[in-house]
Design a protein around this motif. Structure first.
Motif, PDB file in Angstrom:
ATOM      1  N   ARG A  59       0.825  -1.221   0.000  1.00 60.49           N
ATOM      2  CA  ARG A  59       0.000   0.000   0.000  1.00 60.49           C
ATOM      3  C   ARG A  59       0.861   1.274   0.000  1.00 60.49           C
ATOM      4  NH1 ARG A  59      -4.928   2.389   2.912  1.00 60.49           N
ATOM      5  NH2 ARG A  59      -5.682   0.304   3.371  1.00 60.49           N
ATOM      6  N   ALA A  60       1.777   1.355   0.954  1.00 58.70           N
ATOM      7  CA  ALA A  60       2.564   2.591   1.091  1.00 58.70           C
ATOM      8  C   ALA A  60       3.388   2.858  -0.166  1.00 58.70           C
ATOM      9  CB  ALA A  60       3.474   2.478   2.312  1.00 58.70           C
ATOM     10  N   GLN A  61       4.001   1.821  -0.668  1.00 56.39           N
ATOM     11  CA  GLN A  61       4.870   1.972  -1.845  1.00 56.39           C
ATOM     12  C   GLN A  61       4.069   2.442  -3.064  1.00 56.39           C
ATOM     13  OE1 GLN A  61       6.754  -1.678  -3.056  1.00 56.39           O
ATOM     14  NE2 GLN A  61       7.457  -0.750  -4.979  1.00 56.39           N
ATOM     15  N   VAL A  62       2.901   1.870  -3.276  1.00 54.93           N
ATOM     16  CA  VAL A  62       2.092   2.213  -4.451  1.00 54.93           C
ATOM     17  C   VAL A  62       1.569   3.638  -4.339  1.00 54.93           C
ATOM     18  CG1 VAL A  62      -0.058   1.687  -5.671  1.00 54.93           C
ATOM     19  CG2 VAL A  62       1.452  -0.172  -4.957  1.00 54.93           C
ATOM     20  N   LEU A  63       1.090   3.987  -3.143  1.00 54.99           N
ATOM     21  CA  LEU A  63       0.455   5.302  -2.990  1.00 54.99           C
ATOM     22  C   LEU A  63       1.474   6.440  -2.921  1.00 54.99           C
ATOM     23  CD1 LEU A  63      -2.463   4.484  -0.505  1.00 54.99           C
ATOM     24  CD2 LEU A  63      -2.557   4.724  -2.991  1.00 54.99           C
ATOM     25  N   SER A  64       2.708   6.121  -2.555  1.00 52.70           N
ATOM     26  CA  SER A  64       3.702   7.187  -2.368  1.00 52.70           C
ATOM     27  C   SER A  64       4.010   7.913  -3.682  1.00 52.70           C
ATOM     28  CB  SER A  64       4.997   6.607  -1.785  1.00 52.70           C
ATOM     29  OG  SER A  64       5.570   5.720  -2.728  1.00 52.70           O
ATOM     30  N   GLY A  65       3.886   7.246  -4.808  1.00 48.34           N
ATOM     31  CA  GLY A  65       4.199   7.873  -6.090  1.00 48.34           C
ATOM     32  C   GLY A  65       3.026   8.613  -6.709  1.00 48.34           C
ATOM     33  N   LEU A  66       1.916   8.743  -5.985  1.00 44.58           N
ATOM     34  CA  LEU A  66       0.715   9.355  -6.565  1.00 44.58           C
ATOM     35  C   LEU A  66       0.333  10.612  -5.805  1.00 44.58           C
ATOM     36  CD1 LEU A  66      -1.548   6.195  -7.025  1.00 44.58           C
ATOM     37  CD2 LEU A  66      -0.453   7.500  -8.842  1.00 44.58           C
ATOM     38  N   SER A  67      -0.207  11.596  -6.550  1.00 39.71           N
ATOM     39  CA  SER A  67      -0.754  12.761  -5.861  1.00 39.71           C
ATOM     40  C   SER A  67      -2.171  12.434  -5.425  1.00 39.71           C
ATOM     41  CB  SER A  67      -0.764  13.969  -6.810  1.00 39.71           C
ATOM     42  OG  SER A  67      -1.684  13.720  -7.853  1.00 39.71           O
ATOM     43  N   ALA A  68      -2.667  13.152  -4.445  1.00 38.40           N
ATOM     44  CA  ALA A  68      -3.998  12.874  -3.900  1.00 38.40           C
ATOM     45  C   ALA A  68      -5.069  13.058  -4.967  1.00 38.40           C
ATOM     46  CB  ALA A  68      -4.272  13.792  -2.709  1.00 38.40           C
ATOM     47  N   THR A  69      -4.849  13.991  -5.890  1.00 41.27           N
ATOM     48  CA  THR A  69      -5.881  14.258  -6.904  1.00 41.27           C
ATOM     49  C   THR A  69      -5.925  13.162  -7.961  1.00 41.27           C
ATOM     50  OG1 THR A  69      -4.268  15.594  -8.074  1.00 41.27           O
ATOM     51  CG2 THR A  69      -5.843  16.758  -6.643  1.00 41.27           C
ATOM     52  N   ALA A  70      -4.843  12.389  -8.063  1.00 44.83           N
ATOM     53  CA  ALA A  70      -4.817  11.329  -9.081  1.00 44.83           C
ATOM     54  C   ALA A  70      -5.657  10.120  -8.670  1.00 44.83           C
ATOM     55  CB  ALA A  70      -3.370  10.889  -9.331  1.00 44.83           C
ATOM     56  N   VAL A  71      -5.822   9.958  -7.386  1.00 43.41           N
ATOM     57  CA  VAL A  71      -6.554   8.778  -6.894  1.00 43.41           C
ATOM     58  C   VAL A  71      -8.059   8.977  -7.088  1.00 43.41           C
ATOM     59  CG1 VAL A  71      -7.109   7.348  -4.892  1.00 43.41           C
ATOM     60  CG2 VAL A  71      -4.779   8.211  -5.218  1.00 43.41           C
ATOM     61  N   VAL A  72      -8.650   8.120  -7.874  1.00 40.39           N
ATOM     62  CA  VAL A  72     -10.105   8.170  -8.083  1.00 40.39           C
ATOM     63  C   VAL A  72     -10.818   7.320  -7.023  1.00 40.39           C
ATOM     64  CG1 VAL A  72     -11.986   7.601  -9.690  1.00 40.39           C
ATOM     65  CG2 VAL A  72      -9.804   8.499 -10.561  1.00 40.39           C
ATOM     66  N   ARG A  73     -10.296   6.145  -6.781  1.00 41.72           N
ATOM     67  CA  ARG A  73     -10.967   5.241  -5.843  1.00 41.72           C
ATOM     68  C   ARG A  73      -9.967   4.214  -5.324  1.00 41.72           C
ATOM     69  NH1 ARG A  73     -14.996   4.499  -8.934  1.00 41.72           N
ATOM     70  NH2 ARG A  73     -14.226   2.671 -10.050  1.00 41.72           N
ATOM     71  N   LEU A  74     -10.029   3.937  -4.024  1.00 41.82           N
ATOM     72  CA  LEU A  74      -9.201   2.864  -3.431  1.00 41.82           C
ATOM     73  C   LEU A  74     -10.140   1.990  -2.602  1.00 41.82           C
ATOM     74  CD1 LEU A  74      -6.405   1.600  -2.819  1.00 41.82           C
ATOM     75  CD2 LEU A  74      -6.261   3.117  -0.845  1.00 41.82           C
ATOM     76  N   GLU A  75     -10.244   0.728  -2.956  1.00 41.32           N
ATOM     77  CA  GLU A  75     -11.189  -0.143  -2.226  1.00 41.32           C
ATOM     78  C   GLU A  75     -10.581  -1.528  -2.028  1.00 41.32           C
ATOM     79  OE1 GLU A  75     -14.584  -0.031  -4.741  1.00 41.32           O
ATOM     80  OE2 GLU A  75     -13.606  -1.080  -6.382  1.00 41.32           O
ATOM     81  N   ARG A  76     -11.092  -2.172  -0.975  1.00 39.25           N
ATOM     82  CA  ARG A  76     -10.608  -3.530  -0.711  1.00 39.25           C
ATOM     83  C   ARG A  76     -11.460  -4.528  -1.489  1.00 39.25           C
ATOM     84  NH1 ARG A  76      -7.116  -5.036   2.784  1.00 39.25           N
ATOM     85  NH2 ARG A  76      -7.273  -3.194   4.092  1.00 39.25           N
ATOM     86  N   GLN A  77     -10.781  -5.433  -2.151  1.00 38.98           N
ATOM     87  CA  GLN A  77     -11.530  -6.434  -2.910  1.00 38.98           C
ATOM     88  C   GLN A  77     -12.200  -7.406  -1.951  1.00 38.98           C
ATOM     89  OE1 GLN A  77      -8.883  -8.178  -5.902  1.00 38.98           O
ATOM     90  NE2 GLN A  77     -10.186  -7.086  -7.356  1.00 38.98           N
ATOM     91  N   LYS A  78     -13.369  -7.924  -2.336  1.00 40.64           N
ATOM     92  CA  LYS A  78     -14.062  -8.889  -1.484  1.00 40.64           C
ATOM     93  C   LYS A  78     -13.445 -10.264  -1.704  1.00 40.64           C
ATOM     94  CE  LYS A  78     -18.707 -10.508  -0.415  1.00 40.64           C
ATOM     95  NZ  LYS A  78     -18.422 -10.669   0.988  1.00 40.64           N
ATOM     96  N   VAL A  79     -13.083 -10.900  -0.579  1.00 44.56           N
ATOM     97  CA  VAL A  79     -12.541 -12.254  -0.683  1.00 44.56           C
ATOM     98  C   VAL A  79     -13.699 -13.226  -0.811  1.00 44.56           C
ATOM     99  CG1 VAL A  79     -11.390 -14.103   0.583  1.00 44.56           C
ATOM    100  CG2 VAL A  79     -10.458 -11.819   0.621  1.00 44.56           C
ATOM    101  N   ALA A  80     -13.675 -14.032  -1.832  1.00 42.71           N
ATOM    102  CA  ALA A  80     -14.671 -15.106  -1.919  1.00 42.71           C
ATOM    103  C   ALA A  80     -14.120 -16.247  -1.071  1.00 42.71           C
ATOM    104  CB  ALA A  80     -14.865 -15.536  -3.350  1.00 42.71           C
ATOM    105  N   LEU A  81     -14.763 -16.456   0.096  1.00 38.20           N
ATOM    106  CA  LEU A  81     -14.244 -17.446   1.041  1.00 38.20           C
ATOM    107  C   LEU A  81     -14.176 -18.825   0.391  1.00 38.20           C
ATOM    108  CD1 LEU A  81     -13.245 -17.727   3.905  1.00 38.20           C
ATOM    109  CD2 LEU A  81     -15.585 -18.113   4.645  1.00 38.20           C
ATOM    110  N   GLU A  82     -15.137 -19.067  -0.463  1.00 38.61           N
ATOM    111  CA  GLU A  82     -15.172 -20.361  -1.135  1.00 38.61           C
ATOM    112  C   GLU A  82     -13.907 -20.567  -1.972  1.00 38.61           C
ATOM    113  OE1 GLU A  82     -18.854 -21.572  -1.824  1.00 38.61           O
ATOM    114  OE2 GLU A  82     -18.413 -23.182  -3.223  1.00 38.61           O
ATOM    115  N   ASP A  83     -13.532 -19.519  -2.734  1.00 39.72           N
ATOM    116  CA  ASP A  83     -12.317 -19.614  -3.563  1.00 39.72           C
ATOM    117  C   ASP A  83     -11.091 -19.785  -2.676  1.00 39.72           C
ATOM    118  OD1 ASP A  83     -13.939 -19.228  -5.702  1.00 39.72           O
ATOM    119  OD2 ASP A  83     -13.492 -17.092  -5.915  1.00 39.72           O
ATOM    120  N   TYR A  84     -11.091 -19.024  -1.580  1.00 40.26           N
ATOM    121  CA  TYR A  84      -9.949 -19.083  -0.675  1.00 40.26           C
ATOM    122  C   TYR A  84      -9.807 -20.486  -0.087  1.00 40.26           C
ATOM    123  CZ  TYR A  84      -6.932 -18.246   3.284  1.00 40.26           C
ATOM    124  OH  TYR A  84      -5.907 -18.320   4.178  1.00 40.26           O
ATOM    125  N   PHE A  85     -10.944 -21.033   0.351  1.00 34.41           N
ATOM    126  CA  PHE A  85     -10.943 -22.361   0.969  1.00 34.41           C
ATOM    127  C   PHE A  85     -10.451 -23.419  -0.024  1.00 34.41           C
ATOM    128  CE2 PHE A  85     -13.392 -26.314   1.511  1.00 34.41           C
ATOM    129  CZ  PHE A  85     -12.909 -26.709   2.736  1.00 34.41           C
TER     130      PHE A  85
END
Lengths: 303, 251
Positions: free
Chosen positions: A261-287
């Motif tokens: 997270r820190a490494q990716v966001l450090s090279g970006l200005s705040a105005t460049a970020v449109v959206r940052l969201e956590r992907q939903k884990v499909a527990l079934e796929d994970y299992f």
């Protein structure tokens, strides 16, 4: 939530399937079920879920290691007064009536005659069994037996509710009702420990989980931690980094792990970020991925 | 706890088809016994009462074997005992309660058969000796021994095999009564082996008093107490063996 309602420490159990073969059903299993939690015990068929449950309910014995219920080693029958148990695909005496059967099992669990009417009324209401109290169990369908099974497991208001595949044979309406009843039991203060291979149920009900495969616990912990480790998806504008997916309107999308997270966001200005969201884990796929990886490690095949 | 288990077992047993069907079969047999009495060349009432008591013993043993052999093993197979033994209940309470419940149902069956069979004989003109009550008591003792035998066999084998072994034990149990008369034909180790083998099987001969009771021939009270005590000892022994097997059983 600090005290363990149930713990397995280095528990192994084997039995003879015939004169020659010995099946190692559990191999040094360690589990800790916090008091007040809702604990999903995940595993494929034959993984060791029912064996673990039978050991803690006293139906099987002769294990190595230690199983503790509320801090005391399992064995003395008196300890099971705090336990409610719904077996997988439960069966009951055919000729007893619902009301007398429930009353009988409640008394076996120590419900006094004074408390009995209120205890019965509670489960009749929770599971809509009041109109069926004069019916014989022999006339019940699979789903109705499951309802009676849950009723007998909670009639004495146990501190630990152990449910082996509780949603087997239920239609969607009763699946939802069972989840409501389990949530109500938890609000009452009971700890829930249930085995399942239906992962949507775990996502709906649990805050803790363990994955067991071939008698070995692969992992366990808080479900929130597992879901919290899901990768992040960043949508932004400007120069796209390596690995990003180009989107219309000059935007791009990059999926990366929490650790980056820190490494990716450090090279970006705040105005460049449109959206940052956590992907939903499909527990079934994970299992599936987790169990396949375990199989692959054992067989040397690709997961 | 034991009484709770016994109560539920009793209710389940007296409502079962096996129990009710065999009682129905007995009622039919009692009616036919009177017909046999009418056409017999000797005292028809004595024949009727004798047949009724024999039928009562036979049906009682069949019920004991049929229900005793499914008592534990069938519950393991059908998993009905999972919701019972996962409660704060020692296994010996369970086994003892199961036996007592079945014994209660079988005793009730004996009383019901006696009332139906002997009542029918009395209504049709037979005079009933008070010693018939003792005969019914000894038949009940025999049935309770057979229930313990069946329970023990079912703990050691499958229900079907237990039923076969139960009926074989019944046949051998009556054959044991004839052994003293045969022993003088044997010598040495053969005689000792037969004596030892006979000791391993409950002797059911002492419970067959009905032929004497029909004719009003009395039994000494001390003799009666001895026979009932013998039944009690066998029941206790067989239940203890069952307990020790079930206690170790993996479910």
């Amino acid at each position: 939530m600090s005290e363990a309602a149930l713990s397995f420490t280095g528990v192994s159990f084997s039995y003879r399937s015939d004169w020659l073969a010995r099946i190692h059903a559990l191999k040094r299993v360690d589990l800790s079920v916090p008091a007040g939690s809702s604990y999903g015990f995940l595993g494929a068929n034959g993984a060791g879920k029912s064996t673990s449950i039978k050991l803690l309910t006293g139906l099987l014995h002769g294990h190595q290691g230690e199983i503790r219920l509320f801090g005391a080693p399992v064995g003395p029958p008196a300890l099971r007064a705090r336990l409610g148990f719904l077996p997988e695909l439960p069966n009951f005496y055919d000729h007893l009536l619902v009301g007398e059967y429930l009353a009988w099992l409640a008394k076996l669990s120590g419900v006094t005659p004074a408390r009995l009417p209120a205890a019965l009324d509670r489960v009749y209401q929770l599971l809509d069994l009041g109109d069926l109290r004069r019916r014989r169990l022999g006339s019940f369908s699979k789903g109705m037996r499951q309802r009676f099974g849950l009723a007998q497991a909670i009639v004495h208001e146990p501190d630990l509710l152990v449910l082996d595949e509780p949603f087997s044979g239920l239609d969607p309406l009763w699946r939802a009702r069972f989840k409501d009843v389990m949530a109500a039991e938890r609000r009452r203060g009971a700890t829930l420990f249930f085995s399942t291979h239906i992962l949507a149920d775990v996502e709906d009900l649990c805050d803790h989980y363990a994955v067991i495969d071939h008698g070995t616990v692969l992992e366990q912990g808080r479900l929130a931690d597992l879901l919290g480790h899901a990768p992040l998806a960043l949508t932004a504008t400007g120069p796209a980094p390596a690995g990003a997916e180009a989107l219309p309107d000059g935007q791009w999308r990059l999926v990366f792990p929490e650790a980056d997270r820190a490494q990716v966001l450090s090279g970006l200005s705040a105005t460049a970020v449109v959206r940052l969201e956590r992907q939903k884990v499909a527990l079934e796929d994970y299992f599936v991925a987790r169990v396949r990886a375990h199989h692959a490690a054992g067989t040397g095949l690709k997961p | 706890m034991i009484l709770l288990i016994a109560g539920a077992t009793f209710r389940e047993a007296v409502r079962s088809r096996t129990f009710l069907s065999l009682l129905g079969l007995f009622a039919l047999g009692a009616l036919l016994a009177r017909v046999v009495g009418w056409i017999s060349a000797t005292d028809g009432h004595v024949v009727t009462v004798s047949l009724v008591l024999s039928l009562q013993s036979l049906i009682g043993v069949l019920v004991a074997v049929a229900m005793g052999t499914v008592l534990v093993q069938s519950e393991i197979q059908h998993k009905t005992l999972y919701t019972v033994l996962s409660r704060p209940l020692p296994r010996w309470h369970y086994v003892l309660g199961k036996y007592l419940g079945l014994a209660g149902a079988l005793a009730l069956g004996q009383v019901a058969m006696a009332v139906i069979g002997l009542g029918w004989a009395w209504v049709t003109g037979a005079s009933l000796s008070p010693w018939l009550a003792v005969a019914v008591l000894l038949t009940t003792a025999e049935v309770l021994v057979m229930a313990a035998v069946s329970l023990c066999w079912t703990a050691l084998s499958s229900p079907l095999l237990a039923a076969v072994l139960g009926l074989a034990t019944y046949a051998l149990g009556h054959a044991v009564a004839t052994l003293p008369g045969l022993l003088h034909h044997l010598t040495g180790w053969k005689q000792e082996a037969v004596v030892i083998l006979a000791g391993l099987i409950p002797n059911l001969g002492p419970f067959t008093y009905r032929d004497l009771a029909v004719h009003g021939l009395p039994i000494a009270w001390g003799d009666l107490a001895q026979r009932l005590g013998y039944a009690g000892l066998w029941i206790a022994l067989l239940v203890v063996v069952t307990l020790s097997v079930v206690r170790r059983r993996q479910l």
